[in-house]
Design a protein around this motif. Structure first.
Motif, PDB file in Angstrom:
ATOM      1  N   ALA A  61       0.833  -1.207   0.000  1.00 35.69           N
ATOM      2  CA  ALA A  61       0.000   0.000   0.000  1.00 35.69           C
ATOM      3  C   ALA A  61       0.864   1.251   0.000  1.00 35.69           C
ATOM      4  O   ALA A  61       0.596   2.203  -0.733  1.00 35.69           O
ATOM      5  N   PHE A  89       1.663   4.370  -3.008  1.00 36.74           N
ATOM      6  CA  PHE A  89       1.278   5.716  -2.573  1.00 36.74           C
ATOM      7  C   PHE A  89       2.469   6.666  -2.712  1.00 36.74           C
ATOM      8  O   PHE A  89       2.354   7.779  -3.254  1.00 36.74           O
ATOM      9  N   VAL A  99       3.192   7.357  -6.371  1.00 35.97           N
ATOM     10  CA  VAL A  99       2.176   8.247  -6.930  1.00 35.97           C
ATOM     11  C   VAL A  99       2.435   9.689  -6.486  1.00 35.97           C
ATOM     12  O   VAL A  99       2.424  10.619  -7.296  1.00 35.97           O
ATOM     13  N   GLU A 141      -0.896   8.506 -16.477  1.00 40.80           N
ATOM     14  CA  GLU A 141      -1.415   7.141 -16.627  1.00 40.80           C
ATOM     15  C   GLU A 141      -0.803   6.209 -15.581  1.00 40.80           C
ATOM     16  O   GLU A 141      -1.424   5.243 -15.164  1.00 40.80           O
ATOM     17  N   THR A 194       0.275   7.271 -12.386  1.00 40.84           N
ATOM     18  CA  THR A 194      -0.260   7.612 -11.062  1.00 40.84           C
ATOM     19  C   THR A 194      -1.704   7.136 -10.912  1.00 40.84           C
ATOM     20  O   THR A 194      -2.075   6.558  -9.895  1.00 40.84           O
ATOM     21  N   VAL A 195      -2.500   7.368 -11.962  1.00 41.59           N
ATOM     22  CA  VAL A 195      -3.908   7.008 -11.900  1.00 41.59           C
ATOM     23  C   VAL A 195      -4.092   5.494 -11.747  1.00 41.59           C
ATOM     24  O   VAL A 195      -4.903   5.024 -10.955  1.00 41.59           O
ATOM     25  N   ASN A 196      -3.285   4.729 -12.482  1.00 39.77           N
ATOM     26  CA  ASN A 196      -3.423   3.279 -12.415  1.00 39.77           C
ATOM     27  C   ASN A 196      -2.856   2.691 -11.121  1.00 39.77           C
ATOM     28  O   ASN A 196      -3.390   1.722 -10.591  1.00 39.77           O
ATOM     29  N   ALA A 256      -3.096   3.938  -8.372  1.00 40.60           N
ATOM     30  CA  ALA A 256      -4.095   4.170  -7.320  1.00 40.60           C
ATOM     31  C   ALA A 256      -4.882   2.890  -7.032  1.00 40.60           C
ATOM     32  O   ALA A 256      -5.317   2.675  -5.898  1.00 40.60           O
ATOM     33  N   VAL A 257      -5.027   2.035  -8.041  1.00 37.16           N
ATOM     34  CA  VAL A 257      -5.779   0.802  -7.830  1.00 37.16           C
ATOM     35  C   VAL A 257      -5.067  -0.091  -6.802  1.00 37.16           C
ATOM     36  O   VAL A 257      -5.706  -0.663  -5.919  1.00 37.16           O
ATOM     37  N   MET A 313      -2.979   0.996  -4.499  1.00 36.28           N
ATOM     38  CA  MET A 313      -3.061   1.708  -3.226  1.00 36.28           C
ATOM     39  C   MET A 313      -4.411   1.460  -2.559  1.00 36.28           C
ATOM     40  O   MET A 313      -4.488   1.191  -1.362  1.00 36.28           O
ATOM     41  N   VAL A 314      -5.464   1.519  -3.345  1.00 36.53           N
ATOM     42  CA  VAL A 314      -6.810   1.359  -2.798  1.00 36.53           C
ATOM     43  C   VAL A 314      -7.037  -0.071  -2.306  1.00 36.53           C
ATOM     44  O   VAL A 314      -7.512  -0.292  -1.194  1.00 36.53           O
ATOM     45  N   MET A 315      -6.677  -1.045  -3.127  1.00 32.11           N
ATOM     46  CA  MET A 315      -6.928  -2.432  -2.732  1.00 32.11           C
ATOM     47  C   MET A 315      -6.133  -2.809  -1.488  1.00 32.11           C
ATOM     48  O   MET A 315      -6.659  -3.397  -0.548  1.00 32.11           O
ATOM     49  N   GLY A 335      -4.681  -0.737   0.691  1.00 35.61           N
ATOM     50  CA  GLY A 335      -5.122   0.101   1.816  1.00 35.61           C
ATOM     51  C   GLY A 335      -6.412  -0.450   2.406  1.00 35.61           C
ATOM     52  O   GLY A 335      -6.608  -0.452   3.626  1.00 35.61           O
ATOM     53  N   ALA A 336      -7.279  -0.950   1.534  1.00 33.76           N
ATOM     54  CA  ALA A 336      -8.541  -1.525   2.011  1.00 33.76           C
ATOM     55  C   ALA A 336      -8.285  -2.776   2.839  1.00 33.76           C
ATOM     56  O   ALA A 336      -9.016  -3.047   3.802  1.00 33.76           O
ATOM     57  N   LEU A 345      -6.541  -6.206  -7.975  1.00 37.03           N
ATOM     58  CA  LEU A 345      -7.858  -6.661  -7.524  1.00 37.03           C
ATOM     59  C   LEU A 345      -7.804  -8.069  -6.928  1.00 37.03           C
ATOM     60  O   LEU A 345      -8.155  -8.244  -5.757  1.00 37.03           O
TER      61      LEU A 345
END
Ligand code: NA
Ligand code: NA
Lengths: 170, 314, 461
Positions: A18, A22, A25, A48, A50-52, A54-55, A57-59, A61-62, A136
């Motif tokens: 995670a 981050f 990015v 492209e 940084t945006v990608n 983020a996926v 980081m989100v997964m 981090g979750a 994912l």
């Protein structure tokens, strides 16, 4: 809390997966601002990345959120319930979380494979897209473990008294 | 009235997306497509239309992926978006490739359309012909742009595709990507000083309020693929395929005609609101020469087949 | 029919105790299967990644990162000290310090609970020592923290701009500017409410004994205080005894942050997303070089904390987008909007109806989920009724800011209760006067569009 070394390795892996995206990015985005305004040299192609990222980081981090009971919800009924009712609710909560994670896992693998087959890559830097989509299934896999763990504890670790990740102090 | 499905007369409800809003010619053409489908099939083919890439959280590339894997049935998407998935689609968006619509039309009929049908088929999309977003034009707040040197240092918002970055860097500008919803305010604030888009977008977003100079330079031709999920197309009966193909051809012809008709009108209107320069062939030639080296680096990406297919027949 | 399955399963899962993000995702999955079998689920990863991988929404993790860094850097504590030096000596001064400090921090942070956490750990113990009941101390902090999503920057305004773009265009920058006046109004209303707080004799404690110790606990922050949080400071009371000038000097680097964020955006130097990353780097430099309260090895910890906090929000964004996909393909929002419009043509009533719906929704779910679920239903109705999009945005955000302090699910209440180590029910007992103050501001904002539009129009956004 007694923590086995495998638990510690797992926690470290989650935190690193995670934190590193981050950091990348944030650094890339900052360098982009600096280069655009001070060097007048655009790094537009970096968006492209940084945006990608983020996926990931989100997964991941979750997953940390699942580990530390940080995901927000309405827990009043579950907390009030006792005995069998509480156990049934605990099972249902677990099943709901796991099902969503399994959907992300199963269909995430599908999507990653489709992207691998078609050779889809980010438009400018040409990083294979499946590397980002892989966040994912990977995140969902970690998440499944953490959900089962939290379920065993009866989701008792409410958002109020969640503890900091001890590993992060090392 | 309702339609009863029988084995030889199946009833369909299909979803279609367009990238832009309800005021666009894309949406009008999609509506016409829906009406024709319904009429010609005796009400068996129902098409629901969604604007603004609503089915993929606003992300057009994810929308094309839905079309590829059958989560969605139809879409109008620019080849620029397809190029984000497979860069060979970008061949026809090469900078200063066509002088005008006549030249573009000749190339499309001379092999480009067939090449794109084949390419689309490779990624699971049945291409039902081209619509058109038109030629992309430039607006900015710094100075009139008549020759490559005029672009020096101007902060221009571009689509998030590598080739566009390279074009504007090559021309000495300072390109940046940004969500279109932030463009108006960013132009007003000076976060960006210019942007490029087809006339329809420039006009409907009211960019003249925040932009001083318009350059009509036809620098990128931007066709729209009317795509259908290929497996879905193949599952149709030969008669139903004919209905779909004929309705698509009608919708595309209508869209292109409407778009071209509006474009001249929009250029006339906008030139009253912004200082407008329509570049001469000689001026365009200087830009074309400036970006010439890009062709060498991108031709391997597009592949010889696509390069040959889109080349103007001069 | 699908609408019933979708919203029905969502509320059942929510009431069971499934976290909001998973309840949203799961309800969407159930509905997709009901629509067309398991194959429909292939849409889930597609929409999830498309919504999360957004340049605009990257502002959210960056603003959260900036907020976490500022807490570690000791900026929030110095803002509290400064606010204290300004008004701390007056009667009810400390209560007003809370509101002013919350306002300052709201101009740095984009979220409500982060604001409560940042200043609550210092100010709640201080309030209690000054003789305020725990229920009042915590509820004041929770309420003041709701300015976090009204005063720019604001995660809620970013989400609103993204979701409403299907119906009407409004830039994040305009919404940010529009939030300033309502933010000030709310601060003023909270000050008025706090003047009526009962107080017992202050407890005498050596200055600095408790204030400033420990970072924020819990909430959706996924981080506690203790080992990794900023070292204990001097404490608010101690600061009050020193001069205004000294505390101002120390607070300057913190006070510059809103200037960097807002000045950067409004001056046309950076986009909102870029301003967030610049703010984070600036805060890091202040923490490393000026205040020297951040050690390089703490960076890892900061990143882990910020990524978990961001992910909690962004997971909701991803799951809510899948939920929204089901709403869109089944045209559920349109049907509900039409039904609402069919009820009455009276704008005053429609606005009131929207407020009541959002108050109820806000009681149970967070602002981000509520925006994804209800902007598609409410915004078209209000637009049709003639309300401008800026007012709709401000009104919905103020409405959902009240949701941050309404039980049963009020994140700000959770965080404040966690810091004070008092039961949630105790915090809830004290919330009424502040909720009333917020309600007055909400009604003003809803019915006086000038409050939202005046400043952005004046500044030309
Ligand atoms: Na804020
Ligand atoms: Na609430």
């Amino acid at each position: 809390m007694q923590r086995s070394s495998s638990e510690r390795v797992l926690t470290t892996a989650e935190n690193v997966l995670a934190a590193v995206p981050f950091a990348v990015v944030a650094v890339v985005a900052f360098v982009n601002v600096i280069s655009r305004y001070f060097l007048n040299a655009s790094l537009a192609f970096t968006s492209e990345l940084t945006v990608n990222l983020a996926v990931w980081m989100v997964m991941m981090g979750a997953v940390i959120g699942l580990r530390e009971g940080a995901h927000l919800g309405f827990s009043a009924l579950h907390e009030k319930a006792t005995g069998i009712a509480r156990q049934v609710m605990t099972v249902l909560i677990t099943v709901a979380i796991l099902t969503f994670l399994v959907v992300l896992l199963y269909f995430g693998v599908d999507m990653a494979i489709a992207q691998l087959d078609s050779g889809r890559a980010t438009p400018s830097i040409r990083i294979p897209q499946w590397l980002f989509t892989a966040a994912l299934p990977v995140g969902a896999l970690f998440g499944v473990y953490r959900t089962v763990q939290a379920s065993r504890a009866g989701f008792r670790r409410s958002t109020m008294d969640s503890q900091p990740s001890e590993e992060a102090d090392r | 009235g309702s339609v009863t499905a029988t084995p030889d007369k199946p009833v369909y409800t299909w979803d279609m997306t367009v990238t832009v809003g309800e005021s666009s010619t894309w949406y009008q053409a999609a509506q016409r497509f829906a009406e024709t489908l319904s009429r010609e099939s005796g009400g068996r083919m129902k098409l629901r239309i969604f604007t603004g890439e609503q089915l993929s959280a606003g992300d057009p590339a994810a929308g094309v992926e839905q079309l590829m894997n059958g989560d969605k049935d139809f879409s109008y998407n620019s080849t620029i978006i397809y190029a984000g998935i497979d860069p060979r689609f970008g061949a026809i968006n090469a900078p200063f490739l066509y002088r005008d619509y006549d030249e573009a039309d000749r190339a499309l009929q001379g092999g480009a359309t067939a090449a794109y049908e084949k390419l689309s088929s490779e990624i699971g999309v049945k291409m039902l012909g081209f619509g058109e977003s038109g030629f992309r034009q430039l607006t900015n707040n710094v100075r009139p742009v008549n020759e490559p040197a005029d672009l020096a240092g101007i902060k221009v918002r571009i689509p998030g595709i590598g080739m566009f970055t390279d074009i504007f860097r090559r021309l000495g500008a300072n390109p940046t990507t940004m969500n279109f919803s932030e463009v108006f305010t960013s132009l007003q604030q000076g976060t960006i000083e210019g942007q490029e888009n087809p006339m329809d977008v420039i006009s409907s977003a009211g960019l003249a309020e925040v932009q001083r100079h318009l350059t009509v330079w036809n620098y990128v031709y931007d066709p729209l693929i009317l795509g259908m999920n290929q497996d879905l197309f193949r599952s149709l009966s030969p008669a139903d395929r004919k209905i779909v193909e004929a309705a698509a051809a009608d919708a595309n012809a209508f869209q292109i005609e409407t778009n071209r008709g509006l474009e001249q009108q929009q250029i006339d209107e906008q030139s009253k609101l912004m200082k407008t320069t329509v570049l001469t062939d000689a001026q365009v030639a200087r830009f074309r020469a400036a970006v010439r080296p890009l062709y060498e680096s991108y031709e391997p990406v597009w592949g010889p087949e696509m390069v040959r297919a889109v080349s103007p027949e001069r | 029919m699908i609408g019933v399955v979708l919203f029905g399963s969502f509320f059942v899962l929510l009431l069971l105790g499934v976290p909001v993000a998973f309840a949203l995702g799961m309800a969407a999955c159930v509905s997709l299967v009901a629509m067309g079998g398991f194959g429909e689920l292939s849409i889930v990863p597609n929409v999830f990644t498309a919504s999360v991988a957004s340049e605009t929404l990257l502002a959210i993790p960056f603003f959260i990162l900036a907020g976490v860094i500022m807490e570690y850097a000791g900026i929030s504590r110095r803002l509290v000290d400064f606010a204290h030096a300004c008004v701390g000596r007056r009667k009810h001064g400390l209560a007003i310090v809370v509101i002013i400090a919350a306002f300052f921090f709201s101009a740095i942070s984009g979220s409500g609970p982060a604001t409560v956490a940042a200043i609550g750990s210092i100010l709640i113990p201080a309030l209690i020592r000054q003789g305020y009941a725990a229920r009042h101390a915590t509820s004041l902090l929770a309420s003041a923290g709701s300015m976090g999503i009204i005063v720019p920057p604001s995660v809620a305004f970013i989400i609103f701009a993204v979701v409403v773009s299907d119906y009407a265009g409004v830039s994040i920058v305009r919404l940010f500017v529009a939030g300033i006046v309502p933010g000030i109004l709310l601060a003023a209303a909270l000050v008025v409410a706090s003047l009526f707080l009962p107080r017992t004799q202050p407890v005498k404690v050596a200055a600095g004994a408790g204030a400033g110790s420990g970072g924020g606990h819990g909430g959706d922050r996924g981080d506690g205080g203790d080992a990794g949080s900023p070292p204990a400071g001097e404490g608010a009371e101690a600061a009050a005894s020193r001069g205004l000038g000294a505390s101002f000097g120390k607070a300057v680097p913190g006070l510059l942050v809103p200037l960097i964020i807002l000045g950067g955006i409004y001056g046309g130097i950076v986009t909102p997303t870029e301003s967030a990353v610049v703010a984070a780097v600036y805060a890091l430099l202040v923490g490393l070089l000026v205040y020297r309260e951040i050690s390089p090895r703490q960076l890892y910890r900061i990143l882990v904390t910020a990524s978990a906090q961001s992910a909690v929000v962004m997971l909701i964004v991803g799951a809510a987008s899948v939920f929204a996909y089901v709403v869109t393909v089944n045209q559920i929002a349109e049907n509900l909007s039409d039904a609402l419009l069919g009820l009455t043509g009276n704008t005053v009533l429609i606005v009131l109806l929207a407020i009541v719906v959002l108050l109820i929704v806000g009681a149970f779910i967070d602002a981000v989920s509520a925006l994804y679920l209800f902007v598609p239903i409410i915004a078209p109705v209000l637009l049709e009724a003639g309300v401008d999009v800026t007012t709709i945005g401000v009104m919905m955000v103020v409405n959902l800011a009240l949701g941050l302090v309404t039980p049963p699910v009020g994140v700000n209440l959770f965080v404040a209760a966690g810091i004070a180590k008092v039961p949630l029910a105790e915090v809830v007992k004290g919330i009424r006067p502040f909720f009333a103050a917020g309600l007055v501001v909400l009604l003003l904002v809803a019915y006086v569009p000038e409050l939202s539009n005046w400043l952005p129009d004046l500044l030309g956004f």
